[in-house]
Design an enzyme around this catalytic site. Sequence first.
Site, PDB file in Angstrom:
ATOM      1  CG  HIS A   1      -1.879  -1.093   1.317  1.00  0.00           C
ATOM      2  ND1 HIS A   1      -1.750  -2.132   2.202  1.00  0.00           N
ATOM      3  CD2 HIS A   1      -3.016  -1.337   0.609  1.00  0.00           C
ATOM      4  CE1 HIS A   1      -2.767  -2.966   2.064  1.00  0.00           C
ATOM      5  NE2 HIS A   1      -3.552  -2.514   1.093  1.00  0.00           N
TER       6      HIS A   1
ATOM      7  CD  GLN B   1      -9.378  -5.056  -6.102  1.00  0.00           C
ATOM      8  OE1 GLN B   1     -10.142  -5.620  -5.350  1.00  0.00           O
ATOM      9  NE2 GLN B   1      -8.354  -4.333  -5.661  1.00  0.00           N
TER      10      GLN B   1
END
Length: 289
Positions: A37, A153
Amino acid sequence: MRVWRSAAALRRALAPARRRGWSIGFVPTMGALHAGHASLMRRARKSCNLVVVSIFVNPTQFGPREDFSEYPRTLARDLALCRREKVDFVYVPRAGEVYRPGADTVVVQTRLPRHLCGPYRPGHFRGVMTVVAKLFNRVQPTAAFFGAKDYQQAAIIQRMARDLDFPVRIVVCPTVREKDGLALSSRNAYLTPEERRRALALVHALRLGRRLIALGEKRAVRIEAGMRRLIWSEAPGASIDYASVVDAGTLEPVRRARGKMLLALAVRIGKTRLIDNCVVSPSRKNLSS
Ligand code: PAF
């Protein structure tokens, strides 16, 4: 760094940046943040004037037998990571703020979700698309950043943004790996030390698949069988949802190695379902990695 708990407050806070014509970079997350992240935030920081991160464990993308209630919630640590990465705004919606009572509208897609994780996680991508569409509407980013580890995704969100005219650039950033090759994932936190060791079978299987292709193996079934065998030998007892060679654009299975392909894995090690992938094309360059 400011933390916003409501969409209205976030919208008000973003208004001056929008008036000045600033670019807004957006990193949607479910928290349990890690170096993967952080790399998305850094990429956003580099290319945008203002960086927004959202932290929301989205219930609609978890199946009834999945880990929604156990999903790691580590808000204090997550906020510290965002601060270190010089994030401007973190949007942490209050429970009930994202899905209003009686909400009855969802986003579906028919083709890309049919493959890979789709059949194993019915409704998952519908939940992902619906929440991401809502977050895009709330943040109205110039660019949004997703990791290549979740290749399917990212492909589905790219398609959704294009099909539904979201004026946002979707940026897909490389998978971040531990030194030994394990792809970073919030779910790695569930692994015991022994399972963590076995989980390396995924990256080893991808390397094997890549090597087989580089050595001229054309039959997808052979490549898939090689990857499966390696996983079973390095991670006895692992349960393989799929070890597939698919077209990197359509995610349709391929019969013969040709063009840009995705080697994709979903494997349960103990109770933890891990995914990993790599893009590959039939060229000798694959031998070097
Ligand atoms: O990748 C994730 O963490 C989630 O699927 C996302 C994109 C934040 C949507 O909940």
